[in-house]
Design an enzyme around this catalytic site. Sequence first.
Site, PDB file in Angstrom:
ATOM      1  N   LYS A  88       0.861  -1.187   0.000  1.00 51.54           N
ATOM      2  CA  LYS A  88       0.000   0.000   0.000  1.00 51.54           C
ATOM      3  C   LYS A  88       0.898   1.238   0.000  1.00 51.54           C
ATOM      4  O   LYS A  88       1.747   1.408   0.882  1.00 51.54           O
ATOM      5  CB  LYS A  88      -0.899  -0.037   1.236  1.00 51.54           C
ATOM      6  CG  LYS A  88      -2.207   0.706   1.098  1.00 51.54           C
ATOM      7  CD  LYS A  88      -3.109   0.387   2.279  1.00 51.54           C
ATOM      8  CE  LYS A  88      -4.442   1.075   2.178  1.00 51.54           C
ATOM      9  NZ  LYS A  88      -5.236   0.902   3.406  1.00 51.54           N
TER      10      LYS A  88
HETATM   11  O1  G3P Z   1      -8.951   1.948   4.056  1.00 52.35           O
HETATM   12  C1  G3P Z   1      -8.891   3.247   4.541  1.00 52.35           C
HETATM   13  C2  G3P Z   1      -9.773   3.345   5.705  1.00 52.35           C
HETATM   14  O2  G3P Z   1      -9.235   2.603   6.760  1.00 52.35           O
HETATM   15  C3  G3P Z   1     -10.078   4.695   6.185  1.00 52.35           C
HETATM   16  O3  G3P Z   1     -11.265   4.575   6.872  1.00 52.35           O
HETATM   17  O4  G3P Z   1     -12.998   5.242   8.440  1.00 52.35           O
HETATM   18  O5  G3P Z   1     -10.603   5.908   8.839  1.00 52.35           O
HETATM   19  O6  G3P Z   1     -11.920   6.968   7.010  1.00 52.35           O
HETATM   20  P1  G3P Z   1     -11.724   5.754   7.848  1.00 52.35           P
END
Ligand code: G3P
Length: 218
Positions: free
Chosen positions: A87
């Site tokens: 990633k």
């Molecule tokens: O894959 C990216 C993700 O983990 C971000 O999620 O909920 O932190 O915006 P969030």
Amino acid sequence: MKFFIDTANLDEIKEANALGILDGVTTNPSLMAKEGITGEKNILNHYIDICNIVDGPVSAEVISTDFEGIVREGEHLSGLHENIVVKVPMILEGIKAIKYFSSKGIKTNCTLIFSAGQALIAAKAGATYISPFLGRLDDISVNGLDLIAQIRQIYDNYAYDTEILAASVRHPMHIIHCAEIGSDVMTGPLKAIKALANHPLTTSGLETFLADHAKGNS
Ligand code: G3P
């Protein structure tokens, strides 16, 4: 649409995997820290533990932000297990690294995508996946689903192989809308995946079936 789970929690990964509908896992440094996984050795071992649970792509994120560092880290990560996807953040040094990884057959997930232009150059560099952050756009009153649709159209126009991996998914409606738009993959929390199974008419209908069966057999 492929289902990835977005967590570094081994119990949640096992639970999702046991459903039989899990295709892969995504992690990020924040998710690793949330599980208390710190220190290089522990982090690398944790990726191996995840790979030993799920037979599918597992995204492991680099910390470096310069080309040489990203390449060094990414090559090390990809050597841990055949299912590791490196990633890489959406920065110009990351684009250079994705191009390099692509030429070496190393799979990549270009993360922190918030615009169609970013998705376009990641595809041109040969990213295996790109991760547009749906929920974080919604958080700032920008429609994240519109971005997924825009990227879908661009990738279809030129038949790019890069897969759209809708990330920052927060709830079951995000998942359904991603499927309607034609996102290749979505990654979300276990709670949102499990919520897809719920419907009050299913619950009440099953209660009635079981009660009628019990009456007939008492
Ligand atoms: O894959 C990216 C993700 O983990 C971000 O999620 O909920 O932190 O915006 P969030």
